[in-house]
Enzyme design. Sequence first.
Site, PDB file in Angstrom:
ATOM      1  N   ALA A 124       6.009 -19.811  -0.649  1.00  0.00           N
ATOM      2  CA  ALA A 124       6.204 -19.881   0.944  1.00  0.00           C
ATOM      3  C   ALA A 124       6.537 -18.533   1.075  1.00  0.00           C
ATOM      4  O   ALA A 124       8.039 -18.413   1.434  1.00  0.00           O
ATOM      5  CB  ALA A 124       7.259 -20.842   1.003  1.00  0.00           C
ATOM      6  N   LEU A 125       5.835 -17.769   1.568  1.00  0.00           N
ATOM      7  CA  LEU A 125       6.173 -16.094   2.152  1.00  0.00           C
ATOM      8  C   LEU A 125       5.844 -16.110   3.514  1.00  0.00           C
ATOM      9  O   LEU A 125       6.499 -15.495   4.337  1.00  0.00           O
ATOM     10  CB  LEU A 125       5.596 -15.191   1.213  1.00  0.00           C
ATOM     11  CG  LEU A 125       5.718 -13.844   1.709  1.00  0.00           C
ATOM     12  CD1 LEU A 125       7.032 -13.231   1.354  1.00  0.00           C
ATOM     13  CD2 LEU A 125       4.803 -13.083   0.982  1.00  0.00           C
ATOM     14  N   PRO A 128       4.588 -17.904  10.985  1.00  0.00           N
ATOM     15  CA  PRO A 128       3.785 -17.759  11.855  1.00  0.00           C
ATOM     16  C   PRO A 128       3.627 -16.255  12.805  1.00  0.00           C
ATOM     17  O   PRO A 128       2.571 -15.799  12.903  1.00  0.00           O
ATOM     18  CB  PRO A 128       4.089 -18.620  12.936  1.00  0.00           C
ATOM     19  CG  PRO A 128       4.917 -19.686  12.204  1.00  0.00           C
ATOM     20  CD  PRO A 128       5.552 -19.099  11.239  1.00  0.00           C
ATOM     21  N   SER A 132       0.970 -10.296   7.349  1.00  0.00           N
ATOM     22  CA  SER A 132       0.665  -9.131   6.484  1.00  0.00           C
ATOM     23  C   SER A 132       1.873  -8.329   6.235  1.00  0.00           C
ATOM     24  O   SER A 132       2.075  -7.393   5.356  1.00  0.00           O
ATOM     25  CB  SER A 132      -0.387  -7.964   7.065  1.00  0.00           C
ATOM     26  OG  SER A 132      -1.607  -8.605   7.060  1.00  0.00           O
ATOM     27  N   GLN A 278     -40.598  -9.644  -4.107  1.00  0.00           N
ATOM     28  CA  GLN A 278     -39.799  -8.589  -4.287  1.00  0.00           C
ATOM     29  C   GLN A 278     -38.513  -8.548  -3.496  1.00  0.00           C
ATOM     30  O   GLN A 278     -37.328  -8.215  -4.141  1.00  0.00           O
ATOM     31  CB  GLN A 278     -40.518  -7.117  -4.215  1.00  0.00           C
ATOM     32  CG  GLN A 278     -39.742  -6.008  -4.931  1.00  0.00           C
ATOM     33  CD  GLN A 278     -40.108  -4.722  -4.613  1.00  0.00           C
ATOM     34  OE1 GLN A 278     -40.450  -4.662  -3.565  1.00  0.00           O
ATOM     35  NE2 GLN A 278     -40.301  -3.895  -5.649  1.00  0.00           N
ATOM     36  N   GLU A 362      -3.512 -13.821   0.282  1.00  0.00           N
ATOM     37  CA  GLU A 362      -2.768 -12.803  -0.728  1.00  0.00           C
ATOM     38  C   GLU A 362      -3.112 -11.364  -0.424  1.00  0.00           C
ATOM     39  O   GLU A 362      -3.096 -10.585  -1.161  1.00  0.00           O
ATOM     40  CB  GLU A 362      -3.319 -13.483  -2.270  1.00  0.00           C
ATOM     41  CG  GLU A 362      -2.971 -14.864  -2.492  1.00  0.00           C
ATOM     42  CD  GLU A 362      -2.482 -15.116  -3.918  1.00  0.00           C
ATOM     43  OE1 GLU A 362      -2.242 -14.221  -4.588  1.00  0.00           O
ATOM     44  OE2 GLU A 362      -2.354 -16.221  -4.153  1.00  0.00           O
ATOM     45  N   THR A 364      -4.679  -9.322   3.016  1.00  0.00           N
ATOM     46  CA  THR A 364      -5.941  -9.100   3.707  1.00  0.00           C
ATOM     47  C   THR A 364      -6.740  -7.824   2.847  1.00  0.00           C
ATOM     48  O   THR A 364      -6.122  -6.879   2.371  1.00  0.00           O
ATOM     49  CB  THR A 364      -6.283  -8.712   5.182  1.00  0.00           C
ATOM     50  OG1 THR A 364      -4.941  -7.571   5.259  1.00  0.00           O
ATOM     51  CG2 THR A 364      -5.313  -9.693   5.826  1.00  0.00           C
ATOM     52  N   SER A 365      -7.849  -7.419   3.266  1.00  0.00           N
ATOM     53  CA  SER A 365      -8.763  -6.459   2.658  1.00  0.00           C
ATOM     54  C   SER A 365      -8.145  -5.094   3.345  1.00  0.00           C
ATOM     55  O   SER A 365      -7.955  -4.181   2.472  1.00  0.00           O
ATOM     56  CB  SER A 365     -10.185  -6.368   3.044  1.00  0.00           C
ATOM     57  OG  SER A 365     -10.885  -7.301   2.292  1.00  0.00           O
TER      58      SER A 365
HETATM   59  N1  COS Z   1       5.971  -3.845  -6.747  1.00  0.00           N
HETATM   60  C1  COS Z   1       7.154  -3.543  -6.756  1.00  0.00           C
HETATM   61  N2  COS Z   1       7.937  -3.156  -5.664  1.00  0.00           N
HETATM   62  C2  COS Z   1       7.174  -2.840  -4.676  1.00  0.00           C
HETATM   63  C3  COS Z   1       5.869  -3.332  -4.462  1.00  0.00           C
HETATM   64  C4  COS Z   1       5.026  -3.742  -5.790  1.00  0.00           C
HETATM   65  N3  COS Z   1       3.971  -4.056  -5.819  1.00  0.00           N
HETATM   66  N4  COS Z   1       5.006  -2.962  -3.294  1.00  0.00           N
HETATM   67  C5  COS Z   1       6.190  -2.518  -2.674  1.00  0.00           C
HETATM   68  N5  COS Z   1       7.486  -2.414  -3.558  1.00  0.00           N
HETATM   69  C6  COS Z   1       8.721  -2.076  -2.850  1.00  0.00           C
HETATM   70  C7  COS Z   1       8.617  -0.447  -2.480  1.00  0.00           C
HETATM   71  O1  COS Z   1       9.022   0.416  -3.566  1.00  0.00           O
HETATM   72  C8  COS Z   1       9.757  -0.398  -1.842  1.00  0.00           C
HETATM   73  O2  COS Z   1      11.135  -0.258  -2.535  1.00  0.00           O
HETATM   74  P1  COS Z   1      12.342   0.809  -2.064  1.00  0.00           P
HETATM   75  O3  COS Z   1      12.671   0.114  -0.595  1.00  0.00           O
HETATM   76  O4  COS Z   1      13.416   0.430  -3.166  1.00  0.00           O
HETATM   77  O5  COS Z   1      11.636   1.980  -1.870  1.00  0.00           O
HETATM   78  C9  COS Z   1       9.907  -1.815  -0.925  1.00  0.00           C
HETATM   79  O6  COS Z   1       9.179  -2.658  -1.805  1.00  0.00           O
HETATM   80  C10 COS Z   1       9.244  -1.747   0.374  1.00  0.00           C
HETATM   81  O7  COS Z   1       7.727  -1.381   0.163  1.00  0.00           O
HETATM   82  P2  COS Z   1       7.000  -0.950   1.163  1.00  0.00           P
HETATM   83  O8  COS Z   1       7.879   0.057   2.142  1.00  0.00           O
HETATM   84  O9  COS Z   1       5.562  -0.389   0.687  1.00  0.00           O
HETATM   85  O10 COS Z   1       6.626  -2.173   2.098  1.00  0.00           O
HETATM   86  P3  COS Z   1       5.959  -2.506   3.511  1.00  0.00           P
HETATM   87  O11 COS Z   1       6.837  -3.201   4.553  1.00  0.00           O
HETATM   88  O12 COS Z   1       5.491  -1.122   3.901  1.00  0.00           O
HETATM   89  O13 COS Z   1       4.645  -3.433   3.099  1.00  0.00           O
HETATM   90  C11 COS Z   1       2.742  -3.922   2.152  1.00  0.00           C
HETATM   91  C12 COS Z   1       3.716  -2.747   2.321  1.00  0.00           C
HETATM   92  C13 COS Z   1       1.665  -4.055   3.420  1.00  0.00           C
HETATM   93  C14 COS Z   1       1.731  -3.426   1.233  1.00  0.00           C
HETATM   94  C15 COS Z   1       2.984  -5.211   2.031  1.00  0.00           C
HETATM   95  O14 COS Z   1       3.868  -5.896   3.002  1.00  0.00           O
HETATM   96  C16 COS Z   1       2.123  -6.424   1.689  1.00  0.00           C
HETATM   97  O15 COS Z   1       1.536  -6.504   0.403  1.00  0.00           O
HETATM   98  N6  COS Z   1       1.785  -7.127   2.606  1.00  0.00           N
HETATM   99  C17 COS Z   1       0.917  -8.292   2.435  1.00  0.00           C
HETATM  100  C18 COS Z   1       1.604  -9.452   2.093  1.00  0.00           C
HETATM  101  C19 COS Z   1       0.639 -10.647   1.670  1.00  0.00           C
HETATM  102  O16 COS Z   1      -0.137 -10.382   0.649  1.00  0.00           O
HETATM  103  N7  COS Z   1       0.827 -11.818   2.370  1.00  0.00           N
HETATM  104  C20 COS Z   1      -0.174 -12.997   1.860  1.00  0.00           C
HETATM  105  C21 COS Z   1       0.967 -13.930   1.325  1.00  0.00           C
HETATM  106  S1  COS Z   1       0.193 -14.987   0.228  1.00  0.00           S
HETATM  107  S2  COS Z   1      -1.091 -15.970   1.191  1.00  0.00           S
END
Ligand code: COS
Length: 379
Positions: A124-125, A128, A132, A278, A362, A364-365
């Site tokens: 649960a991450l 609404p 992303s 083909q 998990e 988006t693209s």
């Molecule tokens: N593993 C470990 N640590 C991570 C990491 C990873 N894969 N990705 C980021 N971090 C850490 C960073 O190193 C950073 O740490 P510090 O603050 O110590 O420097 C911290 O987390 C924040 O990272 P970042 O600044 O990159 O975060 P953003 O808010 O810019 O987010 C994305 C980056 C967009 C990649 C992230 O928010 C994401 O994956 N969003 C999609 C979420 C998702 O998949 N939702 C679907 C849910 S399940 S249906």
Amino acid sequence: MDFELNETQTLVRDTARQYAERVLRPQAAAFEKAEKIPAEVLAEMAGLGLMGVNLPAARGGAEAGPVSYALAMMEVARGCASTAVTMAVTNMVGEVIEAFGTEAQRAQHVTALASGAYKAGAFALSEPEAGSDPGAMRTTATFEGGRWVLRGAKQWITSGDIAGVFVVWARTGAPGTAGLSAFLVEGGTPGLKVGHHEDKMGLRGSSTVPLSFDECSVPEGALLGSLGGGFKIAMMALDGGRIGIGAQCVGVATAALEEAVAYAKDRQQFGKTIGEFQAVQWMLADAKTELEAARLLVLRAASLKEARRPFSQEASVAKLFASETAWRVVNRAVQVHGGYGYTREFAAERHLRDIRVAQIYEGTSEVQRIVIARNLLRG
Ligand code: COS
């Protein structure tokens, strides 16, 4: 570089394949219609080790590693995409508790997830207003009278109506990603309210619900990992989860391609099978080529995880490519089926609806491209 599977990986793949062929594939349309995966199916899958493929044997898992997990996921998804996503999230929840939980949390929840005592786990991450961008979440957890009290709402929660345990992210500190913590909330906890099933395009056998937390009080020991460490836990869990979704894509596309080949060999037009044209051959050939590339990318990410090497970038590459490939492959399969591909008489249209979400959930693209580009530019 070794492309051969070892004995364990072969056994896990074959076990999943046999179960998927015997039970899942023949019933996938019925699960969709019933909007439910039967409880006995989930229990049988746990019995086969499929709900904890990468969890320790001491906790009831198969302890077969991430490559075996990816192979099993491909097979289960080839049988039923809805069952596959239920399995994917349950495995992800088990792994995140095993990685970050205390001994007590692991003993309670990991064992229950792997053994099937819990039907499923839930992650649960999303909210609404925070999909992303989880750093924008509004759900809070405050420490009151020796307990954590959760208040807020979650959205798009797979298996939220059947889960025995939820990993719930909530804000315990400052705005942004650094103020988030993760909690373990048991199904049925007072104050945890489960909303109505979303009326989705696909994956209709798997439930997706909103949740609300109304003064939902959990013990101090429900905190998972460190206070304020929740965002990194979520990101690390999603890195692994993205391998699972990539594998799900490969499985669904494999089923679609098999069905398109069978149809092309059977369907006659202009006095010959359509497979003799083909245009159809090239659709099948392109689908096979892209699908094999996706399979290798997913297995490469899984083998890096298995070797305990960094795999975040490779998981995003695999998930991005596999989800977009699966969409193209399944779309071609619909095309090969012609008018029949647009009806529920054949599985192709279900595959198309089922797999569309893989470019969305998990991460988006577009999010995968952010992860990949950032890694490139930082490197
Ligand atoms: N593993 C470990 N640590 C991570 C990491 C990873 N894969 N990705 C980021 N971090 C850490 C960073 O190193 C950073 O740490 P510090 O603050 O110590 O420097 C911290 O987390 C924040 O990272 P970042 O600044 O990159 O975060 P953003 O808010 O810019 O987010 C994305 C980056 C967009 C990649 C992230 O928010 C994401 O994956 N969003 C999609 C979420 C998702 O998949 N939702 C679907 C849910 S399940 S249906």
